[in-house]
Enzyme design. Sequence first.
Site, PDB file in Angstrom:
ATOM      1  N   THR A 133      -6.464   3.394   6.734  1.00 28.81           N
ATOM      2  CA  THR A 133      -6.446   2.314   7.711  1.00 28.81           C
ATOM      3  C   THR A 133      -7.324   1.142   7.268  1.00 28.81           C
ATOM      4  O   THR A 133      -8.288   1.344   6.513  1.00 28.81           O
ATOM      5  CB  THR A 133      -6.961   2.858   9.061  1.00 28.81           C
ATOM      6  OG1 THR A 133      -7.274   1.780   9.922  1.00 28.81           O
ATOM      7  CG2 THR A 133      -8.240   3.684   8.906  1.00 28.81           C
ATOM      8  N   ASP A 134      -7.026  -0.050   7.797  1.00 30.71           N
ATOM      9  CA  ASP A 134      -7.897  -1.199   7.527  1.00 30.71           C
ATOM     10  C   ASP A 134      -9.231  -1.077   8.255  1.00 30.71           C
ATOM     11  O   ASP A 134     -10.167  -1.822   7.971  1.00 30.71           O
ATOM     12  CB  ASP A 134      -7.192  -2.518   7.912  1.00 30.71           C
ATOM     13  CG  ASP A 134      -6.859  -2.620   9.403  1.00 30.71           C
ATOM     14  OD1 ASP A 134      -6.986  -1.620  10.125  1.00 30.71           O
ATOM     15  OD2 ASP A 134      -6.461  -3.720   9.840  1.00 30.71           O
ATOM     16  N   GLU A 135      -9.328  -0.119   9.208  1.00 29.83           N
ATOM     17  CA  GLU A 135     -10.564  -0.007   9.994  1.00 29.83           C
ATOM     18  C   GLU A 135     -11.748   0.453   9.146  1.00 29.83           C
ATOM     19  O   GLU A 135     -12.897   0.317   9.563  1.00 29.83           O
ATOM     20  CB  GLU A 135     -10.350   0.928  11.199  1.00 29.83           C
ATOM     21  CG  GLU A 135      -9.278   0.393  12.128  1.00 29.83           C
ATOM     22  CD  GLU A 135      -9.195   1.118  13.461  1.00 29.83           C
ATOM     23  OE1 GLU A 135     -10.225   1.603  13.947  1.00 29.83           O
ATOM     24  OE2 GLU A 135      -8.074   1.187  14.006  1.00 29.83           O
ATOM     25  N   TYR A 159     -13.882   7.549  14.177  1.00 34.82           N
ATOM     26  CA  TYR A 159     -12.564   7.607  13.522  1.00 34.82           C
ATOM     27  C   TYR A 159     -12.593   6.919  12.160  1.00 34.82           C
ATOM     28  O   TYR A 159     -12.258   7.519  11.130  1.00 34.82           O
ATOM     29  CB  TYR A 159     -11.502   6.951  14.419  1.00 34.82           C
ATOM     30  CG  TYR A 159     -10.222   6.601  13.681  1.00 34.82           C
ATOM     31  CD1 TYR A 159      -9.418   7.595  13.137  1.00 34.82           C
ATOM     32  CD2 TYR A 159      -9.828   5.264  13.500  1.00 34.82           C
ATOM     33  CE1 TYR A 159      -8.253   7.273  12.440  1.00 34.82           C
ATOM     34  CE2 TYR A 159      -8.671   4.935  12.813  1.00 34.82           C
ATOM     35  CZ  TYR A 159      -7.884   5.947  12.287  1.00 34.82           C
ATOM     36  OH  TYR A 159      -6.735   5.636  11.592  1.00 34.82           O
ATOM     37  N   LYS A 163     -12.183   8.344   8.250  1.00 29.42           N
ATOM     38  CA  LYS A 163     -11.127   7.876   7.335  1.00 29.42           C
ATOM     39  C   LYS A 163     -11.766   7.319   6.062  1.00 29.42           C
ATOM     40  O   LYS A 163     -11.276   7.551   4.953  1.00 29.42           O
ATOM     41  CB  LYS A 163     -10.247   6.815   8.010  1.00 29.42           C
ATOM     42  CG  LYS A 163      -9.339   7.331   9.105  1.00 29.42           C
ATOM     43  CD  LYS A 163      -8.322   8.360   8.640  1.00 29.42           C
ATOM     44  CE  LYS A 163      -7.257   7.775   7.734  1.00 29.42           C
ATOM     45  NZ  LYS A 163      -6.190   8.793   7.443  1.00 29.42           N
TER      46      LYS A 163
HETATM   47  P1  NAD Z   1      -0.711  10.291  14.979  1.00 29.39           P
HETATM   48  O1  NAD Z   1      -1.962  10.668  15.711  1.00 29.39           O
HETATM   49  O2  NAD Z   1       0.443   9.741  15.730  1.00 29.39           O
HETATM   50  O3  NAD Z   1      -0.164  11.546  14.160  1.00 29.39           O
HETATM   51  C1  NAD Z   1      -0.999  12.415  13.451  1.00 29.39           C
HETATM   52  C2  NAD Z   1      -0.197  13.652  13.087  1.00 29.39           C
HETATM   53  O4  NAD Z   1      -1.067  14.513  12.320  1.00 29.39           O
HETATM   54  C3  NAD Z   1       0.283  14.454  14.286  1.00 29.39           C
HETATM   55  O5  NAD Z   1       1.628  14.836  14.105  1.00 29.39           O
HETATM   56  C4  NAD Z   1      -0.630  15.666  14.300  1.00 29.39           C
HETATM   57  O6  NAD Z   1      -0.013  16.824  14.847  1.00 29.39           O
HETATM   58  C5  NAD Z   1      -0.939  15.832  12.822  1.00 29.39           C
HETATM   59  N1  NAD Z   1      -2.214  16.537  12.579  1.00 29.39           N
HETATM   60  C6  NAD Z   1      -3.413  16.279  13.168  1.00 29.39           C
HETATM   61  N2  NAD Z   1      -4.324  17.146  12.714  1.00 29.39           N
HETATM   62  C7  NAD Z   1      -3.709  17.950  11.811  1.00 29.39           C
HETATM   63  C8  NAD Z   1      -4.133  19.018  10.984  1.00 29.39           C
HETATM   64  N3  NAD Z   1      -5.384  19.470  11.017  1.00 29.39           N
HETATM   65  N4  NAD Z   1      -3.227  19.592  10.162  1.00 29.39           N
HETATM   66  C9  NAD Z   1      -1.947  19.170  10.122  1.00 29.39           C
HETATM   67  N5  NAD Z   1      -1.484  18.173  10.901  1.00 29.39           N
HETATM   68  C10 NAD Z   1      -2.359  17.559  11.729  1.00 29.39           C
HETATM   69  O7  NAD Z   1      -1.196   9.273  13.843  1.00 29.39           O
HETATM   70  P2  NAD Z   1      -0.436   8.004  13.253  1.00 29.39           P
HETATM   71  O8  NAD Z   1      -0.717   6.846  14.099  1.00 29.39           O
HETATM   72  O9  NAD Z   1       0.967   8.374  12.934  1.00 29.39           O
HETATM   73  O10 NAD Z   1      -1.247   7.803  11.895  1.00 29.39           O
HETATM   74  C11 NAD Z   1      -0.867   8.495  10.698  1.00 29.39           C
HETATM   75  C12 NAD Z   1      -1.832   8.160   9.587  1.00 29.39           C
HETATM   76  O11 NAD Z   1      -1.833   6.741   9.363  1.00 29.39           O
HETATM   77  C13 NAD Z   1      -3.279   8.536   9.898  1.00 29.39           C
HETATM   78  O12 NAD Z   1      -3.859   9.024   8.724  1.00 29.39           O
HETATM   79  C14 NAD Z   1      -3.918   7.225  10.325  1.00 29.39           C
HETATM   80  O13 NAD Z   1      -5.296   7.225  10.022  1.00 29.39           O
HETATM   81  C15 NAD Z   1      -3.165   6.240   9.465  1.00 29.39           C
HETATM   82  N6  NAD Z   1      -3.035   4.877  10.037  1.00 29.39           N
HETATM   83  C16 NAD Z   1      -2.612   4.688  11.333  1.00 29.39           C
HETATM   84  C17 NAD Z   1      -2.459   3.390  11.828  1.00 29.39           C
HETATM   85  C18 NAD Z   1      -1.939   3.140  13.220  1.00 29.39           C
HETATM   86  O14 NAD Z   1      -1.888   1.984  13.645  1.00 29.39           O
HETATM   87  N7  NAD Z   1      -1.497   4.144  13.963  1.00 29.39           N
HETATM   88  C19 NAD Z   1      -2.759   2.307  11.011  1.00 29.39           C
HETATM   89  C20 NAD Z   1      -3.188   2.541   9.701  1.00 29.39           C
HETATM   90  C21 NAD Z   1      -3.316   3.834   9.229  1.00 29.39           C
END
Ligand code: NAD
Length: 360
Positions: A133-135, A159, A163
Amino acid sequence: MKILVTGGAGFIGSALVRYLINETECEVINVDKLTYAGNLESLADVADSPRYCFYQVDICDRNALDEIFARLQPDAVMHLAAESHVDRSIDGPQAFIETNIVGTYTLLEAARGYWNRLDAPRQAAFRFHHVSTDEVYGDLEPEDPAFTETTAYAPSSPYSATKASSDHLVRAWHRTFGLPVVLSNCSNNYGPFHFPEKLIPHIILNALYGKPLPVYGDGGQIRDWLFVEDHARALYAVVSRGEVGLTYNIGGHNEKTNLQVVHTLCDLLEVRGALKPAGVERFRGLITFVKDRPGHDKRYAVDAGKIQQDLGWTPQETFESGLRKTVDWYLDNRSWWTRVLSGDYALERIGEHQNEAVEA
Ligand code: NAD
């Protein structure tokens, strides 16, 4: 390419899996623990594909990961599994430490053990793509330039700190052990199948129920928004064509204040003719300012010049077109989100309503 995707039942993971199955020839092994954020109903479209399979596995479970690597022999890992909600990381950071740090470490070790045993051509072709993430870069003052791939890390929340920690581990596994990694750091995503605790779906659904639309502080926090399907395309570009050891920032060139986002959503709901609950004259009238989140970052902005220049990726959606598609999706897919709000989406796997409460 046979790709092991972690977190494929989450918001971005499911968009990525749908993209890989529908738009590429890739095979997908989806490894997901199915926390409250994982929803297999988001994958209904692709679940029957012969190129897709699912394993309910925790990425902290080394034995289960070793077995999957040995049996299914992936060509790449795309690691998205994480605890991802900032508010939850403030209420209870432990799960973030476990999944985001220990889980990433465990996955790296499982991948390294597998990679060490591959023959030379397969070793050279293997990729471990860490999705971040950009965070991790902290926040910006209004006049600061956008984050680049060399901006120093300064995470603010539990969080983003976990990350950032996982990003460092991934780079160290490349530098120390030679694991062929690529990384990407993306701005805020939005789009279909977004869990209703996050800002955009939360506002849409509260508006449809005639509930207050909570905005932190004065709503002046700026985020750079990217449509999730644009992110999925970017991730595929990075895993298939990114240079080993490098990081790519991904962003939508859409800096908006939270209040602008909420206003746009209210106006779109009006324009799309969303039914108003009794007593609601205008959706904007439901906006309520609430106490700010502790340590709330003021502004994020991503310079996505490198991925554009090196891999030819640019977003296809503008903020307006992406948000319109998102509002329409929530209006047309009531059954998906009513099952999330009621907890029914999780019933088959946990036997009872155990998912945590949706933000009030
Ligand atoms: P989300 O919370 O919607 O999904 C996370 C998924 O990971 C879920 O399906 C959950 O069941 C699974 N999970 C959690 N813990 C687990 C574990 N211990 N073992 C296996 N599976 C596990 O998250 P998202 O928004 O889809 O984000 C996905 C990735 O992208 C993350 O790594 C997040 O940091 C990164 N990201 C998200 C955003 C955003 O805006 N949502 C932006 C940039 C980066």
